[in-house]
Design a protein around this motif. Structure first.
Motif, PDB file in Angstrom:
ATOM      1  N   ALA A 435       0.848  -1.197   0.000  1.00  0.00           N
ATOM      2  CA  ALA A 435       0.000   0.000   0.000  1.00  0.00           C
ATOM      3  C   ALA A 435       0.882   1.247   0.000  1.00  0.00           C
ATOM      4  CB  ALA A 435      -0.930  -0.007   1.211  1.00  0.00           C
ATOM      5  N   LEU A 436       1.306   1.681  -1.172  1.00  0.00           N
ATOM      6  CA  LEU A 436       2.195   2.842  -1.300  1.00  0.00           C
ATOM      7  C   LEU A 436       1.357   4.108  -1.473  1.00  0.00           C
ATOM      8  CD1 LEU A 436       4.871   1.247  -3.668  1.00  0.00           C
ATOM      9  CD2 LEU A 436       4.830   1.311  -1.168  1.00  0.00           C
ATOM     10  N   ALA A 437       0.522   4.391  -0.489  1.00  0.00           N
ATOM     11  CA  ALA A 437      -0.356   5.549  -0.587  1.00  0.00           C
ATOM     12  C   ALA A 437       0.404   6.868  -0.485  1.00  0.00           C
ATOM     13  CB  ALA A 437      -1.427   5.489   0.508  1.00  0.00           C
ATOM     14  N   ASP A 438       1.626   6.847   0.039  1.00  0.00           N
ATOM     15  CA  ASP A 438       2.427   8.067   0.129  1.00  0.00           C
ATOM     16  C   ASP A 438       3.160   8.378  -1.170  1.00  0.00           C
ATOM     17  OD1 ASP A 438       3.823   5.622   0.863  1.00  0.00           O
ATOM     18  OD2 ASP A 438       5.580   6.894   1.109  1.00  0.00           O
ATOM     19  N   GLN A 439       3.037   7.527  -2.182  1.00  0.00           N
ATOM     20  CA  GLN A 439       3.705   7.733  -3.464  1.00  0.00           C
ATOM     21  C   GLN A 439       2.703   7.924  -4.597  1.00  0.00           C
ATOM     22  OE1 GLN A 439       6.551   4.600  -4.162  1.00  0.00           O
ATOM     23  NE2 GLN A 439       7.590   4.891  -2.201  1.00  0.00           N
ATOM     24  N   MET A 440       1.551   8.471  -4.289  1.00  0.00           N
ATOM     25  CA  MET A 440       0.524   8.682  -5.297  1.00  0.00           C
ATOM     26  C   MET A 440       0.964   9.777  -6.275  1.00  0.00           C
ATOM     27  SD  MET A 440      -2.192   6.778  -5.094  1.00  0.00           S
ATOM     28  CE  MET A 440      -3.088   5.730  -3.946  1.00  0.00           C
ATOM     29  N   PRO A 441       0.837   9.558  -7.582  1.00  0.00           N
ATOM     30  CA  PRO A 441       1.131  10.625  -8.546  1.00  0.00           C
ATOM     31  C   PRO A 441       0.063  11.708  -8.514  1.00  0.00           C
ATOM     32  CG  PRO A 441       0.316   8.668  -9.658  1.00  0.00           C
ATOM     33  CD  PRO A 441       0.513   8.287  -8.223  1.00  0.00           C
ATOM     34  N   ARG A 442       0.336  12.790  -9.190  1.00  0.00           N
ATOM     35  CA  ARG A 442      -0.577  13.938  -9.143  1.00  0.00           C
ATOM     36  C   ARG A 442      -1.927  13.642  -9.772  1.00  0.00           C
ATOM     37  NH1 ARG A 442       3.379  19.089 -10.725  1.00  0.00           N
ATOM     38  NH2 ARG A 442       4.801  18.898  -8.931  1.00  0.00           N
ATOM     39  N   TRP A 443      -1.938  12.795 -10.793  1.00  0.00           N
ATOM     40  CA  TRP A 443      -3.206  12.537 -11.481  1.00  0.00           C
ATOM     41  C   TRP A 443      -4.120  11.621 -10.678  1.00  0.00           C
ATOM     42  CZ3 TRP A 443      -4.084   7.428 -12.030  1.00  0.00           C
ATOM     43  CH2 TRP A 443      -2.987   6.565 -12.075  1.00  0.00           C
ATOM     44  N   ALA A 444      -3.597  10.974  -9.633  1.00  0.00           N
ATOM     45  CA  ALA A 444      -4.335   9.901  -8.956  1.00  0.00           C
ATOM     46  C   ALA A 444      -5.298  10.439  -7.909  1.00  0.00           C
ATOM     47  CB  ALA A 444      -3.349   8.923  -8.327  1.00  0.00           C
ATOM     48  N   LYS A 445      -6.202  11.290  -8.301  1.00  0.00           N
ATOM     49  CA  LYS A 445      -7.233  11.769  -7.377  1.00  0.00           C
ATOM     50  C   LYS A 445      -8.357  10.730  -7.337  1.00  0.00           C
ATOM     51  CE  LYS A 445      -6.291  16.646  -8.293  1.00  0.00           C
ATOM     52  NZ  LYS A 445      -5.575  16.853  -7.060  1.00  0.00           N
ATOM     53  N   GLY A 446      -8.701  10.303  -6.142  1.00  0.00           N
ATOM     54  CA  GLY A 446      -9.696   9.262  -6.001  1.00  0.00           C
ATOM     55  C   GLY A 446      -9.131   7.855  -6.067  1.00  0.00           C
ATOM     56  N   VAL A 447      -7.799   7.734  -6.187  1.00  0.00           N
ATOM     57  CA  VAL A 447      -7.143   6.427  -6.192  1.00  0.00           C
ATOM     58  C   VAL A 447      -6.689   6.116  -4.770  1.00  0.00           C
ATOM     59  CG1 VAL A 447      -5.255   5.030  -7.111  1.00  0.00           C
ATOM     60  CG2 VAL A 447      -6.398   6.698  -8.571  1.00  0.00           C
ATOM     61  N   GLY A 448      -6.996   4.935  -4.305  1.00  0.00           N
ATOM     62  CA  GLY A 448      -6.637   4.577  -2.936  1.00  0.00           C
ATOM     63  C   GLY A 448      -6.422   3.090  -2.791  1.00  0.00           C
ATOM     64  N   TYR A 449      -6.156   2.698  -1.558  1.00  0.00           N
ATOM     65  CA  TYR A 449      -5.899   1.299  -1.230  1.00  0.00           C
ATOM     66  C   TYR A 449      -6.968   0.814  -0.268  1.00  0.00           C
ATOM     67  CZ  TYR A 449      -1.303   1.621  -3.418  1.00  0.00           C
ATOM     68  OH  TYR A 449      -0.280   1.778  -4.320  1.00  0.00           O
ATOM     69  N   VAL A 450      -7.462  -0.384  -0.536  1.00  0.00           N
ATOM     70  CA  VAL A 450      -8.478  -1.011   0.309  1.00  0.00           C
ATOM     71  C   VAL A 450      -8.044  -2.447   0.572  1.00  0.00           C
ATOM     72  CG1 VAL A 450     -10.333   0.441  -0.585  1.00  0.00           C
ATOM     73  CG2 VAL A 450      -9.832  -1.749  -1.695  1.00  0.00           C
ATOM     74  N   ILE A 451      -8.707  -3.078   1.520  1.00  0.00           N
ATOM     75  CA  ILE A 451      -8.464  -4.482   1.833  1.00  0.00           C
ATOM     76  C   ILE A 451      -9.555  -5.314   1.183  1.00  0.00           C
ATOM     77  CG2 ILE A 451      -8.147  -6.181   3.654  1.00  0.00           C
ATOM     78  CD1 ILE A 451      -5.951  -4.119   3.539  1.00  0.00           C
ATOM     79  N   LEU A 452      -9.171  -6.256   0.339  1.00  0.00           N
ATOM     80  CA  LEU A 452     -10.142  -7.124  -0.310  1.00  0.00           C
ATOM     81  C   LEU A 452     -10.602  -8.216   0.640  1.00  0.00           C
ATOM     82  CD1 LEU A 452      -8.486  -7.588  -3.825  1.00  0.00           C
ATOM     83  CD2 LEU A 452     -10.214  -5.925  -3.149  1.00  0.00           C
ATOM     84  N   ASP A 453     -11.803  -8.704   0.404  1.00  0.00           N
ATOM     85  CA  ASP A 453     -12.339  -9.788   1.229  1.00  0.00           C
ATOM     86  C   ASP A 453     -11.512 -11.054   1.031  1.00  0.00           C
ATOM     87  OD1 ASP A 453     -14.324  -8.148   2.121  1.00  0.00           O
ATOM     88  OD2 ASP A 453     -15.800  -8.801   0.650  1.00  0.00           O
ATOM     89  N   GLY A 454     -11.129 -11.664   2.133  1.00  0.00           N
ATOM     90  CA  GLY A 454     -10.412 -12.923   2.077  1.00  0.00           C
ATOM     91  C   GLY A 454      -8.909 -12.814   2.010  1.00  0.00           C
ATOM     92  N   THR A 455      -8.360 -11.601   1.827  1.00  0.00           N
ATOM     93  CA  THR A 455      -6.912 -11.436   1.765  1.00  0.00           C
ATOM     94  C   THR A 455      -6.519 -10.255   2.644  1.00  0.00           C
ATOM     95  OG1 THR A 455      -7.070  -9.976  -0.168  1.00  0.00           O
ATOM     96  CG2 THR A 455      -6.804 -12.323  -0.590  1.00  0.00           C
ATOM     97  N   PRO A 456      -5.412 -10.355   3.367  1.00  0.00           N
ATOM     98  CA  PRO A 456      -4.969  -9.230   4.185  1.00  0.00           C
ATOM     99  C   PRO A 456      -4.165  -8.205   3.404  1.00  0.00           C
ATOM    100  CG  PRO A 456      -3.534 -11.099   4.547  1.00  0.00           C
ATOM    101  CD  PRO A 456      -4.603 -11.564   3.579  1.00  0.00           C
ATOM    102  N   GLU A 457      -3.861  -8.473   2.131  1.00  0.00           N
ATOM    103  CA  GLU A 457      -3.041  -7.574   1.348  1.00  0.00           C
ATOM    104  C   GLU A 457      -3.903  -6.485   0.719  1.00  0.00           C
ATOM    105  OE1 GLU A 457      -2.989 -10.833   0.998  1.00  0.00           O
ATOM    106  OE2 GLU A 457      -1.050 -11.382   1.859  1.00  0.00           O
ATOM    107  N   PRO A 458      -3.448  -5.235   0.724  1.00  0.00           N
ATOM    108  CA  PRO A 458      -4.234  -4.145   0.133  1.00  0.00           C
ATOM    109  C   PRO A 458      -4.192  -4.166  -1.387  1.00  0.00           C
ATOM    110  CG  PRO A 458      -2.151  -3.299   0.977  1.00  0.00           C
ATOM    111  CD  PRO A 458      -2.205  -4.755   1.358  1.00  0.00           C
ATOM    112  N   ALA A 459      -5.214  -3.565  -1.994  1.00  0.00           N
ATOM    113  CA  ALA A 459      -5.315  -3.490  -3.446  1.00  0.00           C
ATOM    114  C   ALA A 459      -5.648  -2.062  -3.852  1.00  0.00           C
ATOM    115  CB  ALA A 459      -6.380  -4.451  -3.970  1.00  0.00           C
ATOM    116  N   ARG A 460      -5.183  -1.648  -5.019  1.00  0.00           N
ATOM    117  CA  ARG A 460      -5.448  -0.306  -5.536  1.00  0.00           C
ATOM    118  C   ARG A 460      -6.814  -0.283  -6.219  1.00  0.00           C
ATOM    119  NH1 ARG A 460      -2.376   1.200  -9.774  1.00  0.00           N
ATOM    120  NH2 ARG A 460      -2.457   3.442  -9.440  1.00  0.00           N
TER     121      ARG A 460
END
Length: 530
Positions: A435-460
């Motif tokens: 989850a590299l939320a601190d490295q978001m590019p300028r165009w990535a407004k509304g782009v984030g990281y969430v946790i998917l069901d069944g996995t502890p790893e975040p997804a964009r």
């Protein structure tokens, strides 16, 4: 003759085999490997055999005509149903091609330079690439780890692996087995045996997702408004694999963390839009707090049953009234159900708070801030089960700004300013898991990281973009009922009264002291204990 101290060199006797036996052994070994490869790749073997037979029977036409027909069928298939075309045809073919000509060519070098190889018995041992599945945007590599490795070792070098294969984004996850579907009927025994294989736990496998084409660069259009919202699967965003990400809102609280201009409004308005059908029918009541004077939510005022945007006193009163609804439902539902089921007569109450830090940290009135914190603590700790939920957004997720951060089960991390803030929003170790939320590019407004069901790893994911015109249209088409603000009238309804006459508890007769202490008292007083 040997004497003490002489050095003796003992060599085992060499067994010399004839050349014809060595050649036969190597031939058998190659034949065995070829047979294993054919068993593992039945489709390729079948195509080669069929092509050879057609060429032998019909010549060149036997190869050209089937290829032309297959191309026409593929084009029609993609035109009619592109999703299944990618799943069953294009994805496997592209995955096999990229596995052979892209990943296998650089596999040994990438594993070695990224520090994922091991040395055993003076020989290098590295993870095995088993399969590659592709779609429009992603390559999913199935990797068998070296004995003793863990998925965390791959997650630490996720960025290195992405650049090693010529891409910018990648993530690693380990799949957990799901529950097999219930089987009934004549074939239940056979299907159950197949399910035990399909849903078996395979902890030695890890999955590396390489983003071939960033599908999140394009703006996501608003999703259709469902007539009856599914509170367990509200469509809010698009995933990297072009599927929808849905929010499970029922019986949970949601925290949205993101810096200024990172797109928190996209998340909040996407949620409001997905609930709009339930708002107009009376199934859902939105109580909105906008400390920015209404700059974010005032445009959609007809959608909200309660709204406070200017007076902090009014915001504190709104939270206190939410606690009142919580207490009433606890009294009414205790002993009946464990989780509240929303109905039009007893709707779901969602308290939406924008810039929550303005209430918990930056408010100058200390008494008012304590009052707000007390109400929020009760709502977050007890409101999920009775249908009084909190959805909050803030910029700074530190503990001194939001002391009850851990009471939010569902969290969303948009663009953040510091690496440490990622773990504060999504949980410890989230950044190391990709989850590299601190490295978001300028165009990535509304782009984030969430946790998917069944996995502890975040997804964009990227949330849908809701314009001002969309908000005005939404408010005009799905206004809240006229009596939406009167939910507090439910507090006065009759509940089960406490019983006034209780049977007396049985009391043991005789002294309540142990015999040893009674003997001491008798010896001291010379008689019966007092």
């Amino acid at each position: 003759m040997t004497t003490a101290g002489d050095l003796m060199v003992i060599r085992p006797r060499r067994l010399e085999l004839p050349l014809w036996l060595i050649a036969l052994g190597m031939l058998l070994r190659w034949l065995f490997r070829a047979a294993v490869w054919c068993v593992r790749h039945p489709v390729i073997v079948g195509l080669v055999v069929a092509g050879g037979w057609l060429y032998a029977e019909f010549g060149r036409a036997g190869l050209i005509v089937p290829l032309v027909l297959a191309g026409l069928v593929s084009a029609v298939w993609r035109w009619k149903h592109e999703k299944s075309w990618w799943t069953w045809l294009a994805g496997p073919v592209l995955g096999w091609f990229r596995q052979v000509f892209v990943y296998r060519r650089a596999w040994r070098e990438a594993m070695t330079l990224c520090g994922l190889t091991r040395t055993y018995d003076h020989r290098p041992v590295m993870p095995q690439l088993l399969r590659v599945r592709s779609d429009q945007a992603l390559d999913v590599l199935t990797v068998r780890m070296v004995r003793g490795q863990t998925p965390e070792e791959f997650q630490k070098v996720t960025a290195n692996l992405a650049y090693a294969f010529g891409r910018r984004h990648a993530r690693v996850y380990s799949e957990r087995p799901g529950d097999p579907p219930p089987r009934t009927g004549y074939w239940a025994l056979v299907l159950g045996a197949i399910d035990r294989v399909r849903y078996r736990d395979r902890p030695s496998l890890v999955y590396l997702v390489v983003v071939r084409t960033d599908a999140l660069r394009t703006v996501v259009k608003p999703f259709d408004v469902p007539a009856v919202p599914d509170l367990t699967a509200l469509p809010l965003a698009r995933r990297e694999d072009l599927r929808h990400w849905s929010l499970h809102l029922l019986a949970t609280h949601v925290l949205i963390g993101g810096a200024t201009r990172s797109g928190k409004g996209s998340v909040l308005w996407s949620l409001v839009r997905s609930l709009a059908g339930g708002i107009s029918s009376g199934l859902v009541r939105l109580w909105v707090i906008d400390p920015k004077g209404g700059m974010e939510f005032a445009m959609g005022r007809p959608l909200f049953a309660r709204f406070a945007g200017k007076s902090f006193e009014a915001m504190a009163d709104l939270l206190d009234e939410a606690v009142t609804v919580l207490r009433e439902r606890q009294t009414r539902l205790a002993g009946t159900v464990r989780v509240h089921t929303p109905t039009e007569a007893d709707p779901l109450v969602v308290v939406v708070i924008d810039e929550m830090a303005a209430l918990t940290a930056y408010l100058q009135d200390v008494e008012l801030r304590k009052r707000i914190a007390s109400s929020l603590g009760l709502l977050l700790s007890q409101g999920a089960g009775v249908g009084v939920l909190v959805v909050a957004a803030l910029q700074d997720p530190r503990k001194e700004v939001l002391p009850f951060r851990d009471l939010f089960p569902t969290r969303i991390a948009l663009g953040l300013t510091e690496a440490a803030q990622v773990d504060l929003v999504l949980g410890d170790g989230a950044r190391n898991r990709g989850a590299l939320a601190d490295q978001m590019p300028r165009w990535a407004k509304g782009v984030g990281y969430v946790i998917l069901d069944g996995t502890p790893e975040p997804a964009r994911v990227r949330f849908s973009h809701i314009t001002d015109d969309d908000i005005r249209q939404l408010a005009a088409d799905y206004p809240a009922p006229a009596d939406a603000a009167d939910i507090l009238a439910q507090v006065g309804r009759e509940t089960a009264p406490e019983p006034t006459h209780r049977p007396p508890l049985p009391r043991p007769r005789g002294p309540l002291l142990p015999d040893s202490l009674l003997n001491i008292l008798r010896d001291t007083d010379g008689g019966e204990p007092r």
